[in-house]
Design an enzyme around this catalytic site. Structure first.
Site, PDB file in Angstrom:
ATOM      1  N   GLU A  34     -20.919  -1.810   2.989  1.00 38.54           N
ATOM      2  CA  GLU A  34     -20.031  -0.661   2.732  1.00 38.54           C
ATOM      3  C   GLU A  34     -20.601   0.197   1.592  1.00 38.54           C
ATOM      4  OE1 GLU A  34     -15.850  -1.546   2.252  1.00 38.54           O
ATOM      5  OE2 GLU A  34     -15.485   0.416   1.341  1.00 38.54           O
ATOM      6  N   CYS A  53      -8.202  -0.470  -0.286  1.00 41.13           N
ATOM      7  CA  CYS A  53      -7.404  -0.265   0.931  1.00 41.13           C
ATOM      8  C   CYS A  53      -6.096  -1.054   0.831  1.00 41.13           C
ATOM      9  CB  CYS A  53      -8.195  -0.688   2.165  1.00 41.13           C
ATOM     10  SG  CYS A  53      -8.382  -2.463   2.308  1.00 41.13           S
TER      11      CYS A  53
HETATM   12  S1  SF4 Z   1      -8.284  -2.303   6.114  1.00 44.09           S
HETATM   13 FE1  SF4 Z   1      -9.510  -2.744   4.275  1.00 44.09          FE
HETATM   14  S2  SF4 Z   1     -10.240  -4.841   4.512  1.00 44.09           S
HETATM   15 FE2  SF4 Z   1      -9.561  -4.124   6.518  1.00 44.09          FE
HETATM   16  S3  SF4 Z   1     -11.422  -3.332   7.488  1.00 44.09           S
HETATM   17 FE3  SF4 Z   1     -10.385  -1.611   6.509  1.00 44.09          FE
HETATM   18  S4  SF4 Z   1     -11.329  -1.447   4.495  1.00 44.09           S
HETATM   19 FE4  SF4 Z   1     -11.860  -3.490   5.306  1.00 44.09          FE
END
Ligand code: SF4
Length: 299
Positions: free
Chosen positions: A140, A207
């Site tokens: 990422e 997130c």
């Molecule tokens: S919601 Fe968060 S943890 Fe889940 S794939 Fe997306 S960025 Fe990754």
């Protein structure tokens, strides 16, 4: 020994969506060779599940994604292949290359990752330098840095920031982060940067899934004396959940599978809490919960 199963735990929406995209690719192209660029999500059980659909995962640990795709194109009939990009985001040069070669591809990048990319692009247009709190070798962070190598600086720890002070103290800085970083890391590093640089703006872009899973640990019952997080060693959000547990002064461990369980951890413990990372399948977590329940019965 009491066992607390923390909620929410396990799959987040981004992982569910990425998994659905992989299955869609297979059903729409039953006879094509399908390649996953990078791990769909950071979990070995999920990679095994993906392989059951005849999808080959291309590991991106030591080679960049553009080179992986070029290699695939070189070795295969490009009209008979399908590419899937993992949930973590991919260097735009790799995506552009796939487009330029008319390769069929599916993008499993999580919407939260794209939200952060959009924010960073906006701030770069405003002439800011981006201090991106993330793990340098994580896909990422690598994909995000590829947006603009010169304007985005990935920061893991205070020592990284100290090296930047001389050249960037008077620059306009915008701080944001990899979506799965620990809330503690973000606030600790942001506080330091604000105190040592003149023009600093920030936005925490953790997130929702990572936030909720970490917050549930922060809010945990005071009497919990052991925390088990089920997750892959590659999984940043799972590792960060362990770090949050340790910050709360709880003995905390990451467990990938039953072989990682150490029965000594449970000796003289009164309350054990269990959770799992956003990329850990329920069946893996349930297996570990069952084993821990058996230890509890033996107690
Ligand atoms: S919601 Fe968060 S943890 Fe889940 S794939 Fe997306 S960025 Fe990754």
């Amino acid at each position: 020994m009491e066992i607390i199963k923390i909620t929410p735990r396990g799959f987040c929406k981004g992982v569910v969506d990425a998994w659905a995209i992989a299955k869609k690719a297979r059903s729409e192209y039953p006879n094509h060779k399908i390649f996953m660029i990078g791990w769909l999500v950071h979990n070995k059980d999920m990679i095994e599940e993906v392989s059951k659909y005849g999808i080959e995962t291309m590991d991106d640990t030591n080679i960049d994604r553009l080179s992986i795709i070029k290699q695939i194109v070189k070795e295969n009939d490009k009209d008979k292949i399908v590419i899937i990009f993992s949930a973590h985001g991919t260097d735009y040069k790799a995506i552009d290359y796939a487009i330029s070669k008319n390769i069929i591809f599916y993008d499993g990048t999580c919407e939260y990752v794209y939200k952060t990319h959009d924010l960073i692009k906006k701030k770069i247009k405003e002439k800011k330098i981006i201090f991106y709190i993330g793990v340098k070798k994580h896909p990422e962070a690598i994909a995000t840095k590829c947006i603009n190598e010169d304007k985005i600086i990935v920061i893991e720890k205070i020592d990284d920031v100290k090296l930047l002070e001389k050249d960037y103290v008077n620059k306009e800085i915008f701080i944001t982060n990899q979506t799965t970083m620990s809330l503690y890391d973000f606030f600790h590093l942001t506080k330091y940067i604000k105190n040592h640089f003149k023009n600093v703006e920030f936005k925490n872009d953790t997130c929702l899934a990572a936030y909720e899973r970490q917050k549930a640990i922060i809010d945990i019952d005071d009497n919990v004396d052991l925390l088990i997080i089920v997750g892959d060693k590659k999984s940043n959000n799972s590792n960060k959940m362990v770090e949050v547990g340790l910050k709360m002064n709880i003995e905390s461990y990451l467990v990938e599978n039953e072989n990682d369980l150490n029965y000594d951890w449970f000796k003289n413990k009164r309350k054990v809490a269990i959770s799992s990372g956003a990329s850990t399948p329920t069946w893996t977590t349930n297996k570990i919960i069952k084993l821990i329940e058996n230890i509890s019965i033996r107690d």
